[in-house]
Structures are given as structure tokens and as C-alpha cells.
Design a protein around this motif. Structure first.
Motif, PDB file in Angstrom:
ATOM      1  N   LEU A 156       0.748  -1.161   0.075  1.00 20.47           N
ATOM      2  CA  LEU A 156       0.097  -0.084  -0.031  1.00 20.47           C
ATOM      3  C   LEU A 156       0.933   1.303  -0.069  1.00 20.47           C
ATOM      4  CD1 LEU A 156      -3.269   0.905   1.170  1.00 20.47           C
ATOM      5  CD2 LEU A 156      -1.557   1.993   2.608  1.00 20.47           C
ATOM      6  N   TRP A 157       1.912   1.381   0.931  1.00 25.52           N
ATOM      7  CA  TRP A 157       2.829   2.576   0.996  1.00 25.52           C
ATOM      8  C   TRP A 157       3.587   2.577  -0.237  1.00 25.52           C
ATOM      9  CZ3 TRP A 157       2.642   6.551   4.004  1.00 25.52           C
ATOM     10  CH2 TRP A 157       1.758   6.595   4.973  1.00 25.52           C
ATOM     11  N   GLU A 158       4.089   1.475  -0.892  1.00 30.36           N
ATOM     12  CA  GLU A 158       4.820   1.641  -2.137  1.00 30.36           C
ATOM     13  C   GLU A 158       4.080   2.154  -3.240  1.00 30.36           C
ATOM     14  OE1 GLU A 158       7.997   1.372  -2.942  1.00 30.36           O
ATOM     15  OE2 GLU A 158       8.644   0.572  -1.056  1.00 30.36           O
ATOM     16  N   ALA A 159       2.664   1.735  -3.302  1.00 36.59           N
ATOM     17  CA  ALA A 159       1.731   2.416  -4.179  1.00 36.59           C
ATOM     18  C   ALA A 159       1.496   3.800  -4.058  1.00 36.59           C
ATOM     19  CB  ALA A 159       0.289   1.658  -4.168  1.00 36.59           C
ATOM     20  N   LYS A 160       1.448   4.240  -2.828  1.00 29.48           N
ATOM     21  CA  LYS A 160       1.388   5.791  -2.345  1.00 29.48           C
ATOM     22  C   LYS A 160       2.655   6.594  -3.028  1.00 29.48           C
ATOM     23  CE  LYS A 160      -1.645   5.762   1.883  1.00 29.48           C
ATOM     24  NZ  LYS A 160      -1.606   6.077   3.191  1.00 29.48           N
ATOM     25  N   LYS A 161       3.622   6.082  -2.698  1.00 27.95           N
ATOM     26  CA  LYS A 161       4.986   6.612  -3.259  1.00 27.95           C
ATOM     27  C   LYS A 161       5.060   6.689  -4.540  1.00 27.95           C
ATOM     28  CE  LYS A 161       9.122   5.624  -2.009  1.00 27.95           C
ATOM     29  NZ  LYS A 161      10.514   4.925  -1.537  1.00 27.95           N
ATOM     30  N   ARG A 162       4.618   5.666  -5.253  1.00 29.83           N
ATOM     31  CA  ARG A 162       4.483   5.671  -6.916  1.00 29.83           C
ATOM     32  C   ARG A 162       3.310   6.857  -7.438  1.00 29.83           C
ATOM     33  NH1 ARG A 162       4.122   0.398  -6.179  1.00 29.83           N
ATOM     34  NH2 ARG A 162       2.120   0.329  -6.898  1.00 29.83           N
ATOM     35  N   GLY A 163       2.430   7.052  -6.318  1.00 28.01           N
ATOM     36  CA  GLY A 163       1.101   7.817  -6.812  1.00 28.01           C
ATOM     37  C   GLY A 163       0.382   6.940  -7.477  1.00 28.01           C
ATOM     38  N   ASP A 164       0.067   5.558  -7.266  1.00 23.03           N
ATOM     39  CA  ASP A 164      -0.714   4.878  -7.723  1.00 23.03           C
ATOM     40  C   ASP A 164      -2.002   4.907  -6.701  1.00 23.03           C
ATOM     41  OD1 ASP A 164      -2.568   2.839  -8.783  1.00 23.03           O
ATOM     42  OD2 ASP A 164      -0.701   1.391  -9.086  1.00 23.03           O
ATOM     43  N   TRP A 165      -2.976   5.693  -6.725  1.00 24.43           N
ATOM     44  CA  TRP A 165      -3.990   5.939  -5.971  1.00 24.43           C
ATOM     45  C   TRP A 165      -5.127   5.046  -6.280  1.00 24.43           C
ATOM     46  CZ3 TRP A 165      -2.743   7.912  -1.348  1.00 24.43           C
ATOM     47  CH2 TRP A 165      -1.728   8.778  -1.692  1.00 24.43           C
ATOM     48  N   GLY A 166      -5.239   4.470  -7.306  1.00 24.79           N
ATOM     49  CA  GLY A 166      -6.214   3.299  -7.727  1.00 24.79           C
ATOM     50  C   GLY A 166      -5.906   2.114  -7.026  1.00 24.79           C
ATOM     51  N   GLU A 167      -4.747   1.887  -6.954  1.00 26.08           N
ATOM     52  CA  GLU A 167      -4.219   0.675  -6.213  1.00 26.08           C
ATOM     53  C   GLU A 167      -4.475   0.808  -4.639  1.00 26.08           C
ATOM     54  OE1 GLU A 167      -0.230  -2.191  -5.205  1.00 26.08           O
ATOM     55  OE2 GLU A 167      -0.145  -0.804  -6.895  1.00 26.08           O
ATOM     56  N   VAL A 168      -4.157   1.898  -3.978  1.00 25.58           N
ATOM     57  CA  VAL A 168      -4.640   2.211  -2.814  1.00 25.58           C
ATOM     58  C   VAL A 168      -5.952   2.072  -2.300  1.00 25.58           C
ATOM     59  CG1 VAL A 168      -4.496   3.847  -1.099  1.00 25.58           C
ATOM     60  CG2 VAL A 168      -2.456   3.837  -2.360  1.00 25.58           C
ATOM     61  N   TYR A 169      -6.698   2.737  -3.236  1.00 27.29           N
ATOM     62  CA  TYR A 169      -8.343   2.567  -3.028  1.00 27.29           C
ATOM     63  C   TYR A 169      -8.850   1.145  -3.147  1.00 27.29           C
ATOM     64  CZ  TYR A 169     -13.092   3.080  -4.196  1.00 27.29           C
ATOM     65  OH  TYR A 169     -14.565   3.022  -4.185  1.00 27.29           O
ATOM     66  N   ASP A 170      -8.260   0.343  -4.167  1.00 26.74           N
ATOM     67  CA  ASP A 170      -8.602  -1.179  -4.288  1.00 26.74           C
ATOM     68  C   ASP A 170      -8.304  -2.110  -2.948  1.00 26.74           C
ATOM     69  OD1 ASP A 170      -9.568  -0.419  -6.725  1.00 26.74           O
ATOM     70  OD2 ASP A 170      -7.797  -1.237  -7.587  1.00 26.74           O
ATOM     71  N   MET A 171      -7.231  -1.318  -2.267  1.00 31.81           N
ATOM     72  CA  MET A 171      -6.853  -2.197  -0.718  1.00 31.81           C
ATOM     73  C   MET A 171      -7.689  -1.681   0.441  1.00 31.81           C
ATOM     74  SD  MET A 171      -2.870  -1.931  -1.464  1.00 31.81           S
ATOM     75  CE  MET A 171      -2.324  -3.292  -0.237  1.00 31.81           C
ATOM     76  N   THR A 172      -8.563  -0.793   0.160  1.00 27.14           N
ATOM     77  CA  THR A 172      -9.505  -0.467   1.390  1.00 27.14           C
ATOM     78  C   THR A 172     -10.798  -1.280   1.401  1.00 27.14           C
ATOM     79  OG1 THR A 172     -10.923   1.124  -0.212  1.00 27.14           O
ATOM     80  CG2 THR A 172      -8.996   2.141   0.921  1.00 27.14           C
ATOM     81  N   THR A 173     -11.509  -1.351   2.691  1.00 28.71           N
ATOM     82  CA  THR A 173     -12.597  -2.152   2.970  1.00 28.71           C
ATOM     83  C   THR A 173     -13.664  -1.632   2.224  1.00 28.71           C
ATOM     84  OG1 THR A 173     -13.293  -0.393   4.624  1.00 28.71           O
ATOM     85  CG2 THR A 173     -11.748  -2.283   5.541  1.00 28.71           C
TER      86      THR A 173
END
Length: 144
Positions: free
Chosen positions: A40-57
Motif C-alpha cells: 500500500l505504501w509503495e503504491a502511495k510513493k508511486r502515486g498509484d492511488w487506484g491501487e490504494v483505493y482497491d486495498m480499502t475495505t
């Protein structure tokens, strides 16, 4: 003679691996959660907010659309370290402490962030509030 010894050693290794199969990482384990938090935090670093969203509840995703999430302001992550993982309810709920360095107006800003993770749909998911700042402005008698 050598072939028999080699066969015996290979069978022994196979039995050992089979006997230790239960020691393989439990998907609900802190180690698996640590890997998920790092993803999740690597996705944040890359700016991949779609991946971050997909990891939420699913509760969060049912209240906040992906397009709304993607269009909301974001803070750039410069670096992070997963400091601590505490399983609260075995296999269902965990608290994670992440030390992160965020980019605030072009300057590094170190923070300690507490995250709540839930086991859902066969994987760990980040629990976010659909109204993250609501509790800051409510009187404590109004908080649920």
C-alpha cells in the motif's frame, strides 16, 4: 549405494518440507499483513492511488466512489517504515504503526501514522473513514 543414500536424503527433505507445510505463512499472519502494508505504501510513493483505493475495505468503497477518491487531494509520500503491527482480533483486525516522511509544501515532514486494517474477502484491507476530518470538528458527545 550412493543412489540409495541420495534417495534417502531426498525423501527425508521431502518429508521435512511436508511436515513444515503448516508453518507456511498464514494469510492472516502479521508477516502477510506487513507485506500488504508495504504494498500500500509503495503504491502511495508511486502515486498509484487506484491501487490504494482497491486495498480499502468494502465499507469505505461503498461510501466513496473510486473517481471521488482519485480526485481528492493527496500528499506525496517520500519514504516510510512499518514500525509495528499488533493483531487485535486474531485473523480479523489489526493496528499498524507506520513512520512516513511526507512532502508538505516541498519539505519533508516526518509523521507517525496509525492505521486500522481488517481481514475481508480473503485479504487484509485498510479501513479508512469516508469523512476523515469529521471527528476533528465534532464535539466529543456527538462522536459515535
Amino acid at each position: 549405494m550412493f543412489a540409495k543414500k541420495l534417495l534417502a536424503v531426498l525423501i527425508g527433505i521431502l518429508l521435512l518440507c511436508t511436515a513444515c507445510a503448516h508453518l507456511a505463512l498464514n494469510p492472516k499472519s502479521p508477516e502477510v499483513l506487513r507485506k500488504r502494508v508495504q504494498e500500500l505504501w509503495e503504491a502511495k510513493k508511486r502515486g498509484d492511488w487506484g491501487e490504494v483505493y482497491d486495498m480499502t475495505t468494502s465499507a469505505y468503497r461503498s461510501k466513496v466512489t473510486k473517481s471521488s477518491f482519485l480526485s481528492s487531494p493527496k500528499i506525496n509520500t517520500l519514504g516510510f517504515t512499518v514500525e509495528n503491527i499488533k493483531i487485535l482480533e486474531p485473523g480479523t483486525e489489526a493496528l499498524v504503526i507506520v513512520k512516513a516522511t511526507l512532502d508538505m509544501m516541498g519539505r519533508p515532514f516526518p509523521m507517525q501514522i496509525k492505521e486500522h486494517w481488517l481481514w475481508e474477502d480473503g485479504q487484509w484491507r485498510l479501513m479508512l473513514s469516508p469523512t476523515p476530518f469529521k471527528s476533528l470538528f465534532m464535539h466529543k458527545s456527538m462522536k459515535k
